[in-house]
Scaffold this active site. Structure first.
Site, PDB file in Angstrom:
ATOM      1  CD  GLN A 130      -3.323   0.544   1.670  1.00  0.00           C
ATOM      2  OE1 GLN A 130      -3.291  -0.323   2.402  1.00  0.00           O
ATOM      3  NE2 GLN A 130      -3.989   1.692   0.687  1.00  0.00           N
ATOM      4  CG  PHE A 131       1.533   3.650  -4.307  1.00  0.00           C
ATOM      5  CD1 PHE A 131       1.027   4.887  -3.790  1.00  0.00           C
ATOM      6  CD2 PHE A 131       0.445   2.816  -4.639  1.00  0.00           C
ATOM      7  CE1 PHE A 131       0.152   5.491  -4.779  1.00  0.00           C
ATOM      8  CE2 PHE A 131      -0.659   3.117  -4.934  1.00  0.00           C
ATOM      9  CZ  PHE A 131      -0.583   4.303  -5.517  1.00  0.00           C
ATOM     10  CB  THR A 132      -2.468   5.415  -0.181  1.00  0.00           C
ATOM     11  OG1 THR A 132      -2.878   4.176   0.341  1.00  0.00           O
ATOM     12  CG2 THR A 132      -2.598   5.307  -1.932  1.00  0.00           C
TER      13      THR A 132
END
Length: 157
Positions: A83-85
């Protein structure tokens, strides 16, 4: 590296209508890598310390209902989802900036190594999402218990 741990009764990941991973009781961990996490980060002591923290945090109830047991002690399962967010910067404007996140090629390699580290530590108890895929993540957060771990907090220790 940022990790969001959620104690779950169960969790799953679906990609294009197909369930690609699921677990029963244990932890769903959202995994994000930042620009400061170099290509060798997954082999380093900081990554290892964070991973050991995931295994050893006493966030599961004992027979008396007190949070005294770890994932390792309960024999729970682990679902890892990239999850890069987790590196969203929302200070300015209405659109988050993800410039603090690791480049996709670096993050993909780090995530793969992190999943492998988990599979070596918990054989048969680790599932993972698909890096870069549009995933539907379903979970039943038990407690609820949600914990955030950030490598910056451990680097200063």
């Amino acid at each position: 590296m940022r990790l969001v741990l959620q104690r779950v009764s169960g969790a799953s990941v679906t990609v294009a209508g197909e369930v690609v991973a699921s677990i029963g009781p244990g932890l769903l961990v959202l995994v994000g890598f930042g620009g400061e996490d170099g290509p060798d980060f997954a082999e380093g002591p900081l990554c290892r310390a964070l991973f050991e923290k995931v295994l050893d945090l006493r966030i599961f109830p004992d027979a008396a209902g007190k949070l005294n047991l770890s994932l390792r002690e309960t024999g729970g399962e682990l679902l890892l989802v990239s999850q890069f967010t987790l590196y969203a910067a929302c200070r300015k404007g209405r659109r988050p900036s993800f410039s603090d996140a690791a480049a996709p090629d670096v993050a993909a390699a780090l995530y793969a190594r992190f999943v492998e580290l988990a599979r070596r530590a918990l054989p048969g108890k680790v599932a993972s999402g698909v890096f870069g895929a549009d995933m539907d993540v379903a979970l039943v957060n038990r407690g609820p218990v949600t914990i955030v771990l950030d490598s910056r907090d451990f680097a200063a220790s």
